[in-house]
Design an enzyme around this catalytic site. Structure first.
Site, PDB file in Angstrom:
ATOM      1  N   GLU A  40       0.840  -1.197   0.000  1.00  0.00           N
ATOM      2  CA  GLU A  40       0.000   0.000   0.000  1.00  0.00           C
ATOM      3  C   GLU A  40       0.876   1.248   0.000  1.00  0.00           C
ATOM      4  O   GLU A  40       1.891   1.312   0.710  1.00  0.00           O
ATOM      5  CB  GLU A  40      -0.905  -0.036   1.233  1.00  0.00           C
ATOM      6  CG  GLU A  40      -2.299   0.462   0.994  1.00  0.00           C
ATOM      7  CD  GLU A  40      -3.111  -0.358  -0.013  1.00  0.00           C
ATOM      8  OE1 GLU A  40      -3.085  -0.005  -1.218  1.00  0.00           O
ATOM      9  OE2 GLU A  40      -3.771  -1.313   0.390  1.00  0.00           O
ATOM     10  N   ASP A 177      -4.388   1.297  -9.450  1.00  0.00           N
ATOM     11  CA  ASP A 177      -5.823   1.035  -9.615  1.00  0.00           C
ATOM     12  C   ASP A 177      -6.176   0.785 -11.078  1.00  0.00           C
ATOM     13  O   ASP A 177      -6.899  -0.160 -11.413  1.00  0.00           O
ATOM     14  CB  ASP A 177      -6.639   2.222  -9.088  1.00  0.00           C
ATOM     15  CG  ASP A 177      -6.312   2.532  -7.637  1.00  0.00           C
ATOM     16  OD1 ASP A 177      -5.696   1.684  -6.973  1.00  0.00           O
ATOM     17  OD2 ASP A 177      -6.662   3.631  -7.180  1.00  0.00           O
TER      18      ASP A 177
HETATM   19  C1  GLA Z   1      -5.160   4.985  -3.962  1.00  0.00           C
HETATM   20  C2  GLA Z   1      -4.388   5.400  -5.212  1.00  0.00           C
HETATM   21  C3  GLA Z   1      -3.406   4.296  -5.637  1.00  0.00           C
HETATM   22  C4  GLA Z   1      -2.530   3.866  -4.461  1.00  0.00           C
HETATM   23  C5  GLA Z   1      -3.377   3.580  -3.229  1.00  0.00           C
HETATM   24  C6  GLA Z   1      -2.546   3.298  -1.996  1.00  0.00           C
HETATM   25  O1  GLA Z   1      -6.000   3.897  -4.247  1.00  0.00           O
HETATM   26  O2  GLA Z   1      -5.280   5.646  -6.271  1.00  0.00           O
HETATM   27  O3  GLA Z   1      -2.621   4.740  -6.718  1.00  0.00           O
HETATM   28  O4  GLA Z   1      -1.532   4.814  -4.195  1.00  0.00           O
HETATM   29  O5  GLA Z   1      -4.256   4.653  -2.919  1.00  0.00           O
HETATM   30  O6  GLA Z   1      -1.822   2.102  -2.148  1.00  0.00           O
END
Ligand code: GLA
Length: 392
Positions: A40, A177
């Site tokens: 994360e 994502d």
């Molecule tokens: C959000 C962001 C991702 C990532 C997560 C944390 O979902 O969109 O790019 O940084 O937080 O892991």
């Protein structure tokens, strides 16, 4: 009642028909939301992530138009927003920003599309940290790529969708994502190296354990400002560590030992951010080795380590998330639990023994209701394929 993918697609096709009066030339596309097993806040630090795409998705039923108008019908909200391809100004309806952002990226690349009309919707819970926004972006761009022969490959779609979010929507998200939504594969998790963009699928056995998401149903307002602050803190850490090792271009290139050696100069907050990120990048590698060995109990322990790091060192958790994770600590049916995604709300992800899932949900719902007077939504998720066309 089980609602299948085909049911949802059919219901959006019906809504398209009621809105536009015919189904001439329509095609249907699907893009899933994502989970992340471990890794994360590592994506924008060029580290590793381990996401998967799930059986909660957005669907676009879409057809080209003769003119240069775009008509977006948000079927779940029963709202419409129309614009002309030569006017991409930002409307009040924030749900349309993702689609406008995609059209803007297409134009910035010098690619050509005509007008189109679409009804879209689905079952990705919004604000729950499953990246409904990335699913929207990838789905529309994938659809336009197919309809107008833009010649983009999946990585092209991922990068442009991320840019749409960075530039039009204004969230400085990393690549995870959009990547997960576009590259997901049934029953597999994907380890992505966010520096080289090399990726590898790992089978994720769901015979004895299920993935259950518990949705705090809160999204604290800090979320996007703190997200951007964390990025800046990581950049600050990088520039300090670089003075001692010129190969450190991002925290991916630094080790926990290097961070420890410069603890004082980094200062308390930046030190703790760098400590977490360098350890988390290593943790994804270790977790993948455990997966290969079929050692889910130790994999689960790593998930807890991630949570405690996010809670105390990276400081992106919140009381509701911590409460939900705490409830699982002495529960022998839970192998691992942690907050998932950007933080400050959204879901926890839990690895739960299959036969104990109903009792687990019941226990969690009861505890959350007593503590926060909120009926806790729980989602059992299956890992499905990523973005694609649904051929009726
Ligand atoms: C959000 C962001 C991702 C990532 C997560 C944390 O979902 O969109 O790019 O940084 O937080 O892991």
């Amino acid at each position: 009642m089980l609602v299948t993918e085909a049911d949802i697609a059919a219901s959006i096709r019906e809504k398209y028909f009621s809105k536009f009066g015919n189904n001439d030339g329509i095609r249907t596309f699907r893009s899933p939301g994502r989970i992340n097993l471990i890794g994360e806040h590592t994506d924008y630090n060029n580290g590793f992530v381990l996401p998967a795409s799930v059986d909660k998705a957005v669907y676009f039923v879409i057809a080209p138009r003769e003119d240069d108008q775009v008509v977006l019908y948000a079927a779940d909200l029963d709202q419409t927003y129309s614009f002309s391809l030569d006017d991409l100004s930002k409307p009040a309806q924030s749900w349309a920003h993702y689609q406008l952002g995609i059209v803007e990226q297409i134009q910035k690349k010098g690619l050509n599309i005509g007008g189109f009309q679409t009804a879209f919707g689905g079952n990705v819970p919004v604000g729950a940290g499953l990246s409904s926004s990335a699913a929207l972006e990838c789905c529309l761009l994938f659809a336009l790529n197919e309809m107008y022969g833009l010649n983009l490959d999946r990585f092209g779609i991922v990068k442009m969708s991320q840019k749409a979010e960075n530039e039009y929507v204004g969230v400085q998200c990393g690549i995870m994502d959009q990547f997960a939504s576009a590259f997901g594969k049934e029953e597999s998790v994907i380890r992505l190296d966010c520096r080289s963009l090399e990726y590898e699928y790992f089978p994720f056995p769901m015979d004895d354990y299920l993935i259950v998401l518990c949705d705090t149903s809160v999204k604290h307002s800090l979320a996007s400002s703190e997200y951007n602050t964390r990025r800046l803190e990581c950049e600050k850490g990088t520039s300090i560590l670089q003075k001692y090792d010129p190969n450190v271009l991002s925290l991916r290139d630094a080790s926990p030992a290097l961070v420890e050696a410069h603890k004082e100069e980094l200062g308390d907050a930046v030190y703790r951010r760098c400590k977490f990120i360098t350890e988390e990048i290593q943790r994804v590698q270790d977790a993948c080795n455990l997966l290969v060995q079929g050692n889910l109990p130790d994999f689960g322990k790593k998930m807890y380590d991630t949570h405690f790091g996010l809670q105390h060192e990276y400081e992106v958790s919140c009381p509701e998330l911590d409460f939900l994770v705490d409830q699982t600590l002495n529960d022998p049916s839970v192998l691992g639990a942690r907050m998932m995604g950007g933080g400050f709300g959204g879901c926890t992800i839990n690895l739960v023994k299959k036969e104990a899932v109903d009792a687990f949900e019941e226990k969690m719902k009861k505890a959350y209701l007593e503590k926060y007077a909120i009926d806790l939504p729980c989602y059992k998720v299956k890992i499905t394929d990523g973005t694609g066309e649904i051929l009726a």
